[in-house]
Design an enzyme around this catalytic site. Structure first.
Site, mmCIF file in Angstrom:
data_model
loop_
_atom_site.group_PDB
_atom_site.id
_atom_site.type_symbol
_atom_site.label_atom_id
_atom_site.label_comp_id
_atom_site.label_asym_id
_atom_site.label_seq_id
_atom_site.Cartn_x
_atom_site.Cartn_y
_atom_site.Cartn_z
ATOM 1 N N THR A 154 -30.280 -45.917 -50.211
ATOM 2 C CA THR A 154 -30.508 -45.597 -48.804
ATOM 3 C C THR A 154 -29.214 -45.929 -48.090
ATOM 4 O OG1 THR A 154 -32.902 -45.967 -48.779
ATOM 5 C CG2 THR A 154 -31.765 -46.489 -46.760
ATOM 6 N N VAL A 183 -43.940 -41.003 -48.762
ATOM 7 C CA VAL A 183 -43.254 -41.338 -47.514
ATOM 8 C C VAL A 183 -42.476 -42.639 -47.698
ATOM 9 C CG1 VAL A 183 -43.582 -41.972 -45.090
ATOM 10 C CG2 VAL A 183 -44.909 -40.089 -46.083
ATOM 11 N N SER A 184 -41.176 -42.563 -47.443
ATOM 12 C CA SER A 184 -40.295 -43.730 -47.546
ATOM 13 C C SER A 184 -40.481 -44.635 -46.330
ATOM 14 C CB SER A 184 -38.861 -43.214 -47.614
ATOM 15 O OG SER A 184 -37.967 -44.182 -47.154
ATOM 16 N N GLY A 204 -34.385 -50.968 -50.222
ATOM 17 C CA GLY A 204 -35.172 -51.626 -51.264
ATOM 18 C C GLY A 204 -36.463 -50.856 -51.503
ATOM 19 N N GLY A 206 -39.549 -49.228 -50.838
ATOM 20 C CA GLY A 206 -40.127 -48.797 -49.569
ATOM 21 C C GLY A 206 -41.544 -49.290 -49.353
#
Ligand code: ASP
Length: 291
Positions: A154, A183-184, A204, A206
């Site tokens: 990320t 979904v993150s 990290g 999620g």
């Protein structure tokens, strides 16, 4: 003068082929460019957007171009911007085929509905004039074919400007090999949050970041009077007690940067210390990380 901190994910499990010094070189360059704009009087919003845009363009990082593939071989990206002054969160979830998901998240901060997802988010981007862009790189395709990708990746930034405005921004290609549609945390208030006192961007696992509402938790602690370092330390300790795996970058309203990591996590970060020293995850110098 302003203050800035950026991250390129939780590197240890990032791409098994990337060398640490490549990440650190890229992060330092991107940091310098975004910091330059802040120091020349740019505002915090522009600084976090510039930093994340540059990180999205760099194929080493798992966001924008160079995002990881989901289990069906498609890339779906998520990004969020948090305006700590206006208290406005905006984000996009699982958008496809655009170059800069963070720009779409930013565009949503000034309209009625601040979070859009999936195909409708991509359609909305096209209506705003975002052109088609294929974020796939040979490297990520190779990793996908060989199932080489790690579990994280990320990018994010937090900035404070001369006017005391704090902003946070995060962008991700997700974990790689995830269930399509997952979904993150990045485009939720668990992964990206800011107030008038602090700005936080997480990386990290999620699911675990959401379980603890990490960014919002740190920000509320600071709002309720805790020094940022204590707020991060308590949150990291709670994560460790649950064997969660996450890291974060944050700034307080004095522009003091902070990095927090649970056990086994290593945040790829770059920032400038209060003493004016440029530091990053490979050469942290005197900069103290909360673990
Ligand atoms: N937090 C991201 C996600 O779970 C991945 C990461 O930061 O490494 O989608």
């Amino acid at each position: 003068m302003g203050s800035l901190i950026i991250h390129g994910g939780a590197g240890r499990l990032e791409s098994l082929r990337t060398r640490e010094r490549d990440w650190s070189g890229s992060l330092s360059e991107i940091y310098s460019e975004a910091e330059f704009s802040l120091k020349r009087g740019g505002d915090a919003r522009s600084a976090v957007l510039l930093a994340v845009r540059l990180l999205e363009s760099d194929p080493l990082f798992n966001a924008g171009t160079g995002s990881k593939l989901q289990s069906d071989g498609e890339i779906r990206m998520s990004a969020a911007l948090m305006d700590g002054v206006g208290t406005i969160f905006s984000g996009v979830i699982n958008v496809r085929h655009i170059e800069h998901p963070i720009d779409l998240a930013a565009a949503l901060s000034s309209v009625d509905h601040h979070v859009l997802a999936a195909a409708e988010a991509t359609d909305y981007a096209r209506r705003l004039g975002f052109p088609f862009h294929d974020p796939l790189t040979e490297e990520r395709l190779g990793e996908y074919r060989q199932r080489l990708a790690g579990a994280e990746g990320t990018v994010g930034a937090a900035a404070l400007d001369d006017q005391g405005r704090l902003f946070a921004a995060t962008s991700t290609g997700g974990t790689g090999f995830e269930t399509p549609g997952r979904v993150s945390d990045s485009a939720t208030v668990a992964g990206t949050y800011a107030t008038a006192q602090t700005a936080v961007s997480c990386t990290g696992r999620g699911e675990e970041i959401v379980n603890l509402a990490v960014a919002a938790r740190v920000a509320v602690r600071v709002q309720d009077g805790a020094p940022l370092r204590d707020a991060v330390a308590r949150t990291v300790a709670e994560g460790n007690a649950l064997s969660f795996h996450f890291g974060l970058i944050a700034l307080d309203r004095q522009g003091r940067p902070q990095v927090g990591e649970t056990a086994g996590t290593r945040v790829l970060f770059a920032t400038r210390t209060e003493a004016g020293e440029l530091v990053n995850f490979m050469e942290p110098g005197e900069f103290s990380i909360v673990r």
